[in-house]
Design a protein around this motif. Structure first.
Motif, PDB file in Angstrom:
ATOM      1  N   ASN A   1       0.835  -1.206   0.000  1.00  0.00           N
ATOM      2  CA  ASN A   1       0.000   0.000   0.000  1.00  0.00           C
ATOM      3  C   ASN A   1       0.865   1.250   0.000  1.00  0.00           C
ATOM      4  OD1 ASN A   1      -2.356  -1.476   0.141  1.00  0.00           O
ATOM      5  ND2 ASN A   1      -2.180  -1.652   2.371  1.00  0.00           N
ATOM      6  N   LEU A   2       1.867   1.207   0.871  1.00  0.00           N
ATOM      7  CA  LEU A   2       2.759   2.359   0.987  1.00  0.00           C
ATOM      8  C   LEU A   2       3.525   2.578  -0.319  1.00  0.00           C
ATOM      9  CD1 LEU A   2       4.056   4.546   2.717  1.00  0.00           C
ATOM     10  CD2 LEU A   2       5.730   2.869   3.482  1.00  0.00           C
ATOM     11  N   ILE A   3       4.017   1.457  -0.855  1.00  0.00           N
ATOM     12  CA  ILE A   3       4.793   1.560  -2.105  1.00  0.00           C
ATOM     13  C   ILE A   3       3.937   2.190  -3.202  1.00  0.00           C
ATOM     14  CG2 ILE A   3       6.028   0.259  -3.880  1.00  0.00           C
ATOM     15  CD1 ILE A   3       7.533  -0.185  -1.437  1.00  0.00           C
ATOM     16  N   VAL A   4       2.719   1.682  -3.332  1.00  0.00           N
ATOM     17  CA  VAL A   4       1.846   2.199  -4.388  1.00  0.00           C
ATOM     18  C   VAL A   4       1.536   3.678  -4.145  1.00  0.00           C
ATOM     19  CG1 VAL A   4      -0.449   2.042  -5.431  1.00  0.00           C
ATOM     20  CG2 VAL A   4       0.831  -0.040  -4.925  1.00  0.00           C
ATOM     21  N   ALA A   5       1.245   4.019  -2.891  1.00  0.00           N
ATOM     22  CA  ALA A   5       0.909   5.414  -2.575  1.00  0.00           C
ATOM     23  C   ALA A   5       2.064   6.338  -2.925  1.00  0.00           C
ATOM     24  CB  ALA A   5       0.565   5.538  -1.098  1.00  0.00           C
ATOM     25  N   LEU A   6       3.267   5.925  -2.537  1.00  0.00           N
ATOM     26  CA  LEU A   6       4.416   6.781  -2.812  1.00  0.00           C
ATOM     27  C   LEU A   6       4.701   6.848  -4.314  1.00  0.00           C
ATOM     28  CD1 LEU A   6       6.883   6.018   0.122  1.00  0.00           C
ATOM     29  CD2 LEU A   6       5.295   7.924  -0.175  1.00  0.00           C
ATOM     30  N   THR A   7       4.432   5.749  -5.010  1.00  0.00           N
ATOM     31  CA  THR A   7       4.608   5.773  -6.462  1.00  0.00           C
ATOM     32  C   THR A   7       3.663   6.803  -7.081  1.00  0.00           C
ATOM     33  OG1 THR A   7       5.214   3.438  -6.441  1.00  0.00           O
ATOM     34  CG2 THR A   7       4.591   4.377  -8.561  1.00  0.00           C
ATOM     35  N   VAL A   8       2.437   6.834  -6.562  1.00  0.00           N
ATOM     36  CA  VAL A   8       1.469   7.808  -7.068  1.00  0.00           C
ATOM     37  C   VAL A   8       1.987   9.233  -6.861  1.00  0.00           C
ATOM     38  CG1 VAL A   8      -0.822   8.808  -6.669  1.00  0.00           C
ATOM     39  CG2 VAL A   8      -0.549   6.320  -6.819  1.00  0.00           C
ATOM     40  N   TYR A   9       2.503   9.502  -5.659  1.00  0.00           N
ATOM     41  CA  TYR A   9       3.052  10.840  -5.402  1.00  0.00           C
ATOM     42  C   TYR A   9       4.224  11.153  -6.316  1.00  0.00           C
ATOM     43  CZ  TYR A   9       0.220  11.390  -1.220  1.00  0.00           C
ATOM     44  OH  TYR A   9      -0.821  11.525  -0.355  1.00  0.00           O
ATOM     45  N   THR A  10       5.086  10.129  -6.491  1.00  0.00           N
ATOM     46  CA  THR A  10       6.254  10.342  -7.353  1.00  0.00           C
ATOM     47  C   THR A  10       5.817  10.703  -8.764  1.00  0.00           C
ATOM     48  OG1 THR A  10       7.467   8.700  -6.057  1.00  0.00           O
ATOM     49  CG2 THR A  10       8.401   9.319  -8.174  1.00  0.00           C
ATOM     50  N   VAL A  11       4.829   9.943  -9.268  1.00  0.00           N
ATOM     51  CA  VAL A  11       4.334  10.240 -10.616  1.00  0.00           C
ATOM     52  C   VAL A  11       3.793  11.662 -10.662  1.00  0.00           C
ATOM     53  CG1 VAL A  11       2.583   9.667 -12.331  1.00  0.00           C
ATOM     54  CG2 VAL A  11       3.855   7.843 -11.197  1.00  0.00           C
ATOM     55  N   ALA A  12       3.021  12.014  -9.622  1.00  0.00           N
ATOM     56  CA  ALA A  12       2.434  13.351  -9.590  1.00  0.00           C
ATOM     57  C   ALA A  12       3.508  14.428  -9.696  1.00  0.00           C
ATOM     58  CB  ALA A  12       1.619  13.527  -8.311  1.00  0.00           C
ATOM     59  N   LEU A  13       4.629  14.184  -9.009  1.00  0.00           N
ATOM     60  CA  LEU A  13       5.706  15.174  -9.059  1.00  0.00           C
ATOM     61  C   LEU A  13       6.497  15.111 -10.366  1.00  0.00           C
ATOM     62  CD1 LEU A  13       7.234  14.964  -5.465  1.00  0.00           C
ATOM     63  CD2 LEU A  13       6.127  16.955  -6.513  1.00  0.00           C
ATOM     64  N   LEU A  14       6.749  13.892 -10.832  1.00  0.00           N
ATOM     65  CA  LEU A  14       7.700  13.732 -11.937  1.00  0.00           C
ATOM     66  C   LEU A  14       7.126  14.016 -13.325  1.00  0.00           C
ATOM     67  CD1 LEU A  14      10.061  10.736 -11.150  1.00  0.00           C
ATOM     68  CD2 LEU A  14      10.530  13.175 -11.109  1.00  0.00           C
ATOM     69  N   VAL A  15       5.817  13.837 -13.494  1.00  0.00           N
ATOM     70  CA  VAL A  15       5.255  14.079 -14.829  1.00  0.00           C
ATOM     71  C   VAL A  15       5.605  15.485 -15.295  1.00  0.00           C
ATOM     72  CG1 VAL A  15       3.126  14.419 -16.115  1.00  0.00           C
ATOM     73  CG2 VAL A  15       3.416  12.398 -14.724  1.00  0.00           C
ATOM     74  N   ARG A  16       5.449  16.430 -14.376  1.00  0.00           N
ATOM     75  CA  ARG A  16       5.774  17.808 -14.738  1.00  0.00           C
ATOM     76  C   ARG A  16       7.268  17.948 -15.050  1.00  0.00           C
ATOM     77  NH1 ARG A  16       3.125  22.591 -14.378  1.00  0.00           N
ATOM     78  NH2 ARG A  16       1.356  21.611 -13.393  1.00  0.00           N
ATOM     79  N   SER A  17       8.096  17.263 -14.251  1.00  0.00           N
ATOM     80  CA  SER A  17       9.540  17.318 -14.514  1.00  0.00           C
ATOM     81  C   SER A  17       9.870  16.770 -15.893  1.00  0.00           C
ATOM     82  CB  SER A  17      10.316  16.494 -13.488  1.00  0.00           C
ATOM     83  OG  SER A  17      10.264  17.100 -12.245  1.00  0.00           O
ATOM     84  N   VAL A  18       9.217  15.673 -16.251  1.00  0.00           N
ATOM     85  CA  VAL A  18       9.507  15.071 -17.552  1.00  0.00           C
ATOM     86  C   VAL A  18       9.130  16.045 -18.669  1.00  0.00           C
ATOM     87  CG1 VAL A  18       8.899  13.205 -19.144  1.00  0.00           C
ATOM     88  CG2 VAL A  18       9.266  12.709 -16.727  1.00  0.00           C
ATOM     89  N   VAL A  19       7.967  16.686 -18.526  1.00  0.00           N
ATOM     90  CA  VAL A  19       7.558  17.665 -19.538  1.00  0.00           C
ATOM     91  C   VAL A  19       8.575  18.809 -19.600  1.00  0.00           C
ATOM     92  CG1 VAL A  19       5.791  19.339 -20.202  1.00  0.00           C
ATOM     93  CG2 VAL A  19       5.120  17.099 -19.332  1.00  0.00           C
TER      94      VAL A  19
END
Ligand SMILES: Nc1ncnc2c1ncn2[C@@H]1O[C@H](COP(=O)(O)OP(=O)(O)OP(=O)(O)O)[C@@H](O)[C@H]1O
Ligand SMILES: [Mg+2]
Lengths: 256, 353
Positions: free
Chosen positions: A82-100
């Motif tokens: 659960n924790l892993i998935v939750a943190l992955t979600v946060y990471t994606v939320a932060l990184l998508v903008r970085s990738v763009v």
């Protein structure tokens, strides 16, 4: 201090777990953000949507996410996944903008040149865009890494063992030392992780370290000052006679 | 070799290229020249499908390019652009090796080929392991040319490749390209907005006018001597008369004998008239005004005229010389005589233009 030394193996185990729980989502999140960010960058119509969605995701309170996820995923409420998935979600939320941002940062001239040489899109992405993205991407990863390490502590509330447990336990027992050790270890972990990312960036971007000026031998031979005997083409070969710099009208291949 | 057939490209209703029909010769340098925004780059990029025409077609070797896969088509043509075209994260050797690698050549073989090409474009081997940011602008452009040549494509597309370097290096690169072209005989399409560069390099010039219209297509001499309209005349410039002298051979130009002396014997020369100092090889080394015979006071000379080159050179030598007479040298660099401006004009009258 005594408590720390006495419980060193235990603290180290929690630290290791904490590192694992925050680093794995970083890797998974990066893997998910790259295609998402690429799509957002490539297709203007969905860029706004993807970016605002990711911002919204990041605003979900972590505890709420930990509680909701087991329901969605069908996992047990106390599982580490659960924790892993939750943190992955946060990471994606932060990184998508970085990738763009990272893709935007790549010089379009370079991209055009790669296309003109006959790169197909997929190969170009991995061999040209991605390496050139690294600096901006790592900047994003460093933010996500710190964020993950701090949010992971909340996992202790739902029973996932990590450094956060030292806070809850210390609070419960009203034992200050344990809390301080927890804070310090979290800080150390965040700093080490940051260092690791910086080192990784340096290793992966050798071209940014070797700038010109390290040796001055890179100017072409060319006519010196006072080149009045014009050479219509080719290197203006000028021999000097005497200290007064009198040009010797050596042969100059003059062309039309 | 490359044919444009009634090609039009519009961006949002605005024509960037308008009804272009043009035959580009095999093995020659065709220069697209014209003011900014007249569609040169757009036309060039339609050859390798970086831009697709709105109407009409582009043929290479009789085949419509739109029928060929873009990536393969592009690998069969070298492309050099103004700047920033090198991959900043690859070393010089790896940059040059790019297209052979894309074509599936082994890494070692591709790097070996790249090393050969560095020599061809006149770059030292030790530059091979540098990154592009560690090179001067002129060196970067040489690497760009080497990279375009790496897969030995029959066609080279060059978009203002030399416009970001200083005039001296630029002249060097132009001569280098002409030298290369003598062996390679590629079909080169070269874009520039500099009419001088165009006349130096071009076998044929295509002069573009604003609105993406092809105003004139012909040899540099035709364009300079007989511009078809006001636009072309204005574009090739006010000094096109002087410039077109480069097409007049100076054979038969009357040379006057030169009063010369080496520096150590200058004092013994007669005091009247200008004295041309020579070096040990018999080449010109400066001018001494009448009455002045101290070699340390010599004046720097003007440009030199090499026997066999054009009237433009001859007139320029005469006009730029402090003594009023230009210095002619032979192929070995020895002083061959002096040129009076009037002799050039006389020679021109004899030519009938
Ligand atoms: N991708 C594009 N989208 C919209 N308009 C474009 C695009 N590319 C070129 N144009 C327009 O087409 C016209 C021709 O452009 P092009 O780049 O071919 O000019 P050029 O002759 O190469 O000029 P320069 O000497 O400045 O490079 C210009 O008016 C330009 O604004
Ligand atoms: Mg252009």
């Amino acid at each position: 201090m005594e408590w720390f030394l006495a419980n060193l193996p235990y603290v180290l185990e929690l630290t290791w777990l904490h590192w694992f729980q925050s680093a794995l989502p970083l890797v998974l999140g990066l893997a998910a953000s790259l295609p998402l960010g690429y799509l957002a960058w490539r297709i203007h119509a969905i860029r706004g949507l993807i970016l605002s969605l990711s911002s919204v995701l990041y605003t979900i309170p972590s505890l709420a996410l930990f509680v909701i996820l087991p329901v969605i995923l069908g996992t047990g409420i106390l599982e580490m996944s659960n924790l892993i998935v939750a943190l992955t979600v946060y990471t994606v939320a932060l990184l998508v903008r970085s990738v763009v941002d990272a893709l935007e940062s790549v010089d379009d001239g370079v991209r055009q040149a790669a296309a003109a040489m006959g790169y197909r899109p997929v190969r170009r992405f991995f061999q040209v865009d991605l390496p050139l993205c690294i600096p901006v991407l790592v900047a994003g990863l460093r933010v996500a890494s710190v964020s993950n390490i701090s949010v992971a502590s909340v996992g202790a509330l739902i029973g996932v063992p990590n450094l956060g447990f030292l806070f809850t336990d210390g609070l419960l027992r009203n034992f200050m030392t344990e809390i301080v050790v927890g804070i310090l270890m979290t800080l150390v972990l965040a700093a080490l992780m940051d260092l690791l990312l910086v080192v990784l960036e340096r290793v992966l971007t050798p071209w940014l370290r070797r700038r010109r000026g390290t040796d001055g031998s890179n100017t072409l031979a060319r006519g010196g000052p006072g080149t009045e005997w014009e050479a219509g083409g080719g290197a203006a070969v000028q021999n000097r006679i005497g200290p007064e710099q009198r040009p010797d009208a050596a042969r100059a291949a003059v062309r039309g | 070799m490359v044919e444009f057939r009634e090609v039009t490209k519009t961006y949002a209703g605005q024509p960037a290229v308008h009804d272009l029909t043009l035959d580009i010769e095999r093995g020659a340098i065709t220069v697209f020249v014209g003011p900014s925004g007249c569609g040169k780059t757009t036309s060039l990029r339609m050859i390798n499908r970086m831009v697709e025409p709105t109407a009409g077609s582009v043929l290479v070797d009789g085949q419509d390019v739109s029928a060929q896969p873009a990536a393969a088509l592009r690998r069969s043509m070298g492309y050099v652009m103004q700047s920033s075209g090198l991959l900043p994260h690859r070393t010089v050797l790896d940059n040059v090796a790019t297209v052979p690698r894309l074509n599936g050549m082994r890494r070692m073989a591709a790097r070996k080929r790249a090393e050969e090409l560095l020599a061809v474009v006149g770059l030292a081997q030790e530059l091979g392991n540098r990154y592009p940011a560690q090179l001067s602008g002129g060196q970067q452009q040489r690497v760009g040319v080497a990279r375009a040549l790496a897969a030995d494509p029959p066609i080279l597309l060059m978009d203002e490749p030399f416009s970001a370097v200083d005039p001296v290096v630029r002249a060097e690169l132009q001569q280098e390209l002409l030298r290369l072209q003598q062996h390679l005989a590629k079909t080169i399409v070269f874009v520039t907005h500099d009419i001088d560069e165009a006349t130096i390099l071009g076998d044929k010039l295509a002069v573009f006018a604003t609105g993406g219209r092809l105003a004139q297509f012909g040899t540099p001499e035709e364009v300079l001597r007989a511009p078809v309209d006001e636009f072309v005349a204005g574009f090739v410039g006010r000094d096109r008369g002087f410039r077109s002298l480069s097409f007049n051979n100076a054979a038969g130009l009357t040379l006057l004998p030169a009063a010369t002396a080496t520096a150590d014997r200058a004092a013994e020369a007669p005091a009247e008239g200008w004295l041309l100092l020579t070096n040990d090889g018999g080449g010109p080394a400066g001018w001494l005004p009448p009455g002045q015979r101290d070699p340390a006071k010599a004046l720097i000379g003007g440009s030199l005229f090499t026997l066999g080159s054009s009237l433009r050179q001859a007139l320029d030598a005469a006009l730029s010389s402090p003594s009023g007479a230009g210095v002619a040298i032979d192929a070995d660099g020895r002083v061959a005589g002096l040129i009076e401006p009037s002799a050039v004009l006389q020679r021109l009258r004899a030519d009938g233009n």
